[in-house]
Design a protein around this motif. Structure first.
Motif, PDB file in Angstrom:
ATOM      1  N   ALA A  91      31.516 -26.393 -45.492  1.00 64.91           N
ATOM      2  CA  ALA A  91      32.561 -27.392 -45.294  1.00 64.91           C
ATOM      3  C   ALA A  91      32.555 -28.449 -46.396  1.00 64.91           C
ATOM      4  O   ALA A  91      33.603 -29.003 -46.738  1.00 64.91           O
ATOM      5  CB  ALA A  91      32.386 -28.052 -43.921  1.00 64.91           C
ATOM      6  N   LEU A  92      31.383 -28.701 -46.948  1.00 64.60           N
ATOM      7  CA  LEU A  92      31.270 -29.665 -48.045  1.00 64.60           C
ATOM      8  C   LEU A  92      31.662 -29.052 -49.388  1.00 64.60           C
ATOM      9  O   LEU A  92      31.630 -29.747 -50.417  1.00 64.60           O
ATOM     10  CB  LEU A  92      29.844 -30.215 -48.121  1.00 64.60           C
ATOM     11  CG  LEU A  92      29.417 -31.123 -46.957  1.00 64.60           C
ATOM     12  CD1 LEU A  92      27.916 -31.417 -47.031  1.00 64.60           C
ATOM     13  CD2 LEU A  92      30.220 -32.428 -46.973  1.00 64.60           C
TER      14      LEU A  92
ATOM     15  N   GLU B 149      22.187 -34.052 -51.142  1.00 60.73           N
ATOM     16  CA  GLU B 149      22.570 -34.451 -49.782  1.00 60.73           C
ATOM     17  C   GLU B 149      21.985 -33.472 -48.781  1.00 60.73           C
ATOM     18  O   GLU B 149      22.154 -32.260 -48.934  1.00 60.73           O
ATOM     19  CB  GLU B 149      24.095 -34.475 -49.649  1.00 60.73           C
ATOM     20  CG  GLU B 149      24.579 -34.783 -48.247  1.00 60.73           C
ATOM     21  CD  GLU B 149      26.093 -34.837 -48.135  1.00 60.73           C
ATOM     22  OE1 GLU B 149      26.593 -34.970 -46.996  1.00 60.73           O
ATOM     23  OE2 GLU B 149      26.775 -34.741 -49.172  1.00 60.73           O
TER      24      GLU B 149
ATOM     25  N   GLU C  91      26.939 -23.902 -42.186  1.00 61.39           N
ATOM     26  CA  GLU C  91      28.358 -24.147 -41.946  1.00 61.39           C
ATOM     27  C   GLU C  91      28.784 -25.491 -42.528  1.00 61.39           C
ATOM     28  O   GLU C  91      29.862 -25.613 -43.108  1.00 61.39           O
ATOM     29  CB  GLU C  91      28.635 -24.114 -40.442  1.00 61.39           C
ATOM     30  CG  GLU C  91      28.404 -22.735 -39.816  1.00 61.39           C
ATOM     31  CD  GLU C  91      28.452 -22.764 -38.305  1.00 61.39           C
ATOM     32  OE1 GLU C  91      28.560 -23.880 -37.730  1.00 61.39           O
ATOM     33  OE2 GLU C  91      28.380 -21.685 -37.681  1.00 61.39           O
ATOM     34  N   ARG C  92      27.915 -26.484 -42.421  1.00 61.73           N
ATOM     35  CA  ARG C  92      28.259 -27.795 -42.981  1.00 61.73           C
ATOM     36  C   ARG C  92      28.282 -27.741 -44.504  1.00 61.73           C
ATOM     37  O   ARG C  92      29.133 -28.358 -45.149  1.00 61.73           O
ATOM     38  CB  ARG C  92      27.267 -28.859 -42.519  1.00 61.73           C
ATOM     39  CG  ARG C  92      27.668 -30.261 -42.970  1.00 61.73           C
ATOM     40  CD  ARG C  92      26.911 -31.357 -42.221  1.00 61.73           C
ATOM     41  NE  ARG C  92      27.466 -32.649 -42.566  1.00 61.73           N
ATOM     42  CZ  ARG C  92      27.080 -33.383 -43.609  1.00 61.73           C
ATOM     43  NH1 ARG C  92      26.117 -32.918 -44.405  1.00 61.73           N
ATOM     44  NH2 ARG C  92      27.627 -34.545 -43.877  1.00 61.73           N
ATOM     45  N   GLY C  93      27.349 -26.989 -45.093  1.00 63.40           N
ATOM     46  CA  GLY C  93      27.357 -26.843 -46.537  1.00 63.40           C
ATOM     47  C   GLY C  93      28.626 -26.209 -47.052  1.00 63.40           C
ATOM     48  O   GLY C  93      29.183 -26.605 -48.088  1.00 63.40           O
TER      49      GLY C  93
ATOM     50  N   LEU D  45      21.801 -31.156 -45.510  1.00 64.60           N
ATOM     51  CA  LEU D  45      22.848 -30.469 -44.764  1.00 64.60           C
ATOM     52  C   LEU D  45      22.897 -30.903 -43.308  1.00 64.60           C
ATOM     53  O   LEU D  45      23.906 -30.717 -42.636  1.00 64.60           O
ATOM     54  CB  LEU D  45      22.625 -28.955 -44.853  1.00 64.60           C
ATOM     55  CG  LEU D  45      22.780 -28.363 -46.260  1.00 64.60           C
ATOM     56  CD1 LEU D  45      22.380 -26.890 -46.267  1.00 64.60           C
ATOM     57  CD2 LEU D  45      24.203 -28.537 -46.770  1.00 64.60           C
ATOM     58  N   ASP D  46      21.816 -31.455 -42.793  1.00 66.31           N
ATOM     59  CA  ASP D  46      21.809 -32.030 -41.455  1.00 66.31           C
ATOM     60  C   ASP D  46      22.235 -33.492 -41.562  1.00 66.31           C
ATOM     61  O   ASP D  46      21.570 -34.283 -42.247  1.00 66.31           O
ATOM     62  CB  ASP D  46      20.403 -31.935 -40.853  1.00 66.31           C
ATOM     63  CG  ASP D  46      20.348 -32.400 -39.398  1.00 66.31           C
ATOM     64  OD1 ASP D  46      21.072 -33.342 -39.035  1.00 66.31           O
ATOM     65  OD2 ASP D  46      19.567 -31.819 -38.623  1.00 66.31           O
ATOM     66  N   PRO D  47      23.326 -33.896 -40.911  1.00 65.31           N
ATOM     67  CA  PRO D  47      23.820 -35.275 -41.071  1.00 65.31           C
ATOM     68  C   PRO D  47      22.894 -36.339 -40.519  1.00 65.31           C
ATOM     69  O   PRO D  47      23.076 -37.524 -40.815  1.00 65.31           O
ATOM     70  CB  PRO D  47      25.155 -35.256 -40.319  1.00 65.31           C
ATOM     71  CG  PRO D  47      25.079 -34.089 -39.399  1.00 65.31           C
ATOM     72  CD  PRO D  47      24.202 -33.084 -40.053  1.00 65.31           C
TER      73      PRO D  47
ATOM     74  N   ALA E  48      24.057 -24.122 -38.203  1.00 66.96           N
ATOM     75  CA  ALA E  48      25.045 -25.188 -38.362  1.00 66.96           C
ATOM     76  C   ALA E  48      24.934 -25.883 -39.717  1.00 66.96           C
ATOM     77  O   ALA E  48      25.933 -26.395 -40.239  1.00 66.96           O
ATOM     78  CB  ALA E  48      24.905 -26.210 -37.234  1.00 66.96           C
ATOM     79  N   THR E  49      23.727 -25.911 -40.278  1.00 66.71           N
ATOM     80  CA  THR E  49      23.584 -26.585 -41.574  1.00 66.71           C
ATOM     81  C   THR E  49      24.268 -25.789 -42.684  1.00 66.71           C
ATOM     82  O   THR E  49      24.805 -26.370 -43.630  1.00 66.71           O
ATOM     83  CB  THR E  49      22.101 -26.797 -41.919  1.00 66.71           C
ATOM     84  OG1 THR E  49      21.411 -25.540 -41.939  1.00 66.71           O
ATOM     85  CG2 THR E  49      21.439 -27.713 -40.903  1.00 66.71           C
TER      86      THR E  49
END
Length: 461
Positions: free
Chosen positions: A32-33, A236, A28-30, A238-240, A25-26
């Motif tokens: 998305a960013l 930043e 995937e978030r990267g 990657l884990d919110p 998931a991290t």
């Protein structure tokens, strides 16, 4: 937004080492960013000389394949490059080929079409001997001038590439770059530098993210995203739920550096004396003021390992309070008795073998620097024998076996029974290696010590 993106580059660093794992998931978030490139280190010298000397990976194939599958699919889906450095732990040619084989299997299985470049960094002894004759190899402290025989004694030698070979591969059309030994920072700095980002922020950001989430409040939670622009960079997690702070980010310049304000790369020196670390919010940090001084001479650092002998290990444990009351005296007696018995039984003098006796639970880590007074409650005794051949090393360990099991300390009127950790007690470790090179080569060009093979066509599913 498009104009803003044109003046910044976002580097996704998912983990500190390929095969160490990270939450999918991290990544995937990267993406998305807005990540522009994925960079990941495949190894280093941290784990000692064996992996270079034997040209063997530290990581399990399944673990590397798991991470690569996620990263290759992410890179293909986002149409961004994936860069892997120091493939196979030490960056030898076989290490690059090992990772390339895994990549090929994944691309075929997933039906992905990505053009792969292999950059080889292993150095031929004859070529380095010529460089030595030409006066192009120089020592780094604390070593002195390099002797030809030292080069000849190495089983494998690699050169630590900078960003230039990686950039050349990307510019030639590579979508996946599998690099041999590279500086940990080069793999993250290459794409931003290729896109025109200033060297100071690019190299500093690369240094901070080289170990993935180590610069965050929870290094186990995944990697980071570095956004580099003309004035500096931001970091930043990657884990919110995880944070970066100015102290955590600044502290990474203390990691694996001789000087916390400077770091030498092949083409120059990063200088962070004037860097300012500012919290953008409670989890993102902004850094400005980093500079880079280009060197007059481009250099490549050499790493080489050679066999020092063959090792056999045995391990026993002591819980007897009378021995533990004077464990150092008992250990000195053990060393004396081993030497005497080895000479009596197999006729070997001290110059024919060596051994180390380490007391885990007492002073095996800090030795004479150990600050805690008083006897320990239990001690693990590790005997490590080194000899010119495996048979001799094991013979010495076998001679020591009764002593490791029953040696009484001075004043004891009975034979204690200690506990071996394994049966048989002797574990043959095979060849032992040592690092012997801490030298740099003056290069003619930034890429002339490296060889790149670029696939003509991408893989088809």
């Amino acid at each position: 937004m498009d104009n803003e993106r044109a003046h910044q580059v976002k580097v996704l660093a998912p983990t500190g080492m390929l095969g160490a794992g990270f939450p999918e998931a991290t990544v995937e978030r990267g993406l998305a960013l807005g990540a522009d490139v994925i960079s990941v280190d495949g190894g280093s010298t941290d784990s000692g000389p064996h992996y270079l000397g034997a040209s063997q990976p530290k990581t399990a194939r399944a673990a590397v394949a798991r991470d690569l599958r996620i990263l290759l699919k992410a890179a293909a889906g986002a149409d961004i490059p994936l860069i892997v450095g120091s493939c196979g732990t030490s960056g030898t040619d076989s290490g690059v080929d090992w990772v390339a084989g895994i990549v090929a299997d994944i691309l075929a299985a997933e039906g992905l079409r990505l053009r792969v470049a292999r950059i080889y960094s292993e150095q031929a002894t004859d070529t380095l001997l010529t460089c030595l004759d030409e006066g192009r190899i120089h020592p780094l402290p604390p070593l002195g001038e390099l002797e030809p025989q030292t080069l000849r004694s190495c089983t494998h030698i690699v050169g630590a590439m900078g960003h230039e070979p990686i950039v050349a591969a990307l510019e030639a059309g590579a979508q996946v770059v599998l690099a041999g030994r590279a500086t940990d920072t080069a793999i993250a700095a290459a794409y931003p530098l290729m896109k025109g980002m200033p060297a100071g922020p690019a190299w500093h950001a690369a240094k901070i993210i080289e170990c993935g989430g180590q610069c965050t409040s929870d290094p186990r939670a995944g990697g980071v995203l570095a956004t580099i622009d003309g004035d500096g960079f931001t970091i930043e997690p990657l884990d919110p739920t995880v944070a970066c702070t100015p102290i955590l980010v600044a502290a990474h310049m203390l990691y694996e550096t001789v000087n916390p304000f400077e770091m030498r790369e092949p083409d120059g020196t990063l200088d962070v004396r004037d860097a300012v670390y500012t919290a953008v919010d409670d989890r993102v940090v902004r850094v400005e003021g980093s500079r880079f001084h280009v060197a007059d001479q481009h250099t490549v650092k050499l790493e080489g390992a050679r066999i020092t002998g063959y090792e056999t290990m045995s391990f026993s444990a002591v819980r007897d309070p009378r021995i533990l009351a004077d464990i150092d005296g008992w250990a000195d007696l053990m060393r004396t008795m081993i030497r005497q018995r080895v000479e009596q039984t197999i006729g070997l003098g001290d110059d024919k073998y060596a051994f180390d006796l380490r007391l885990y639970g007492h002073n095996a880590v800090l030795a004479e620097l150990e600050p805690a007074p008083g006897p320990p409650r239990e001690v693990g005794v590790m005997l490590l024998v080194n000899a010119p051949d495996q048979q001799t090393a094991t013979a010495v360990a076998k001679v020591a076996n009764p002593l490791m099991l029953h040696l009484p300390t001075a004043g004891m009127d009975y034979l204690p029974s200690l506990a071996f950790a394994t049966s048989p007690a002797e574990i043959e470790r095979g060849p032992a290696y040592e690092f012997v090179l801490n030298h740099v080569v003056d290069t003619r060009t930034p890429t002339d010590m490296f060889r790149t093979e670029l696939e003509e066509t991408a893989h088809h599913g």
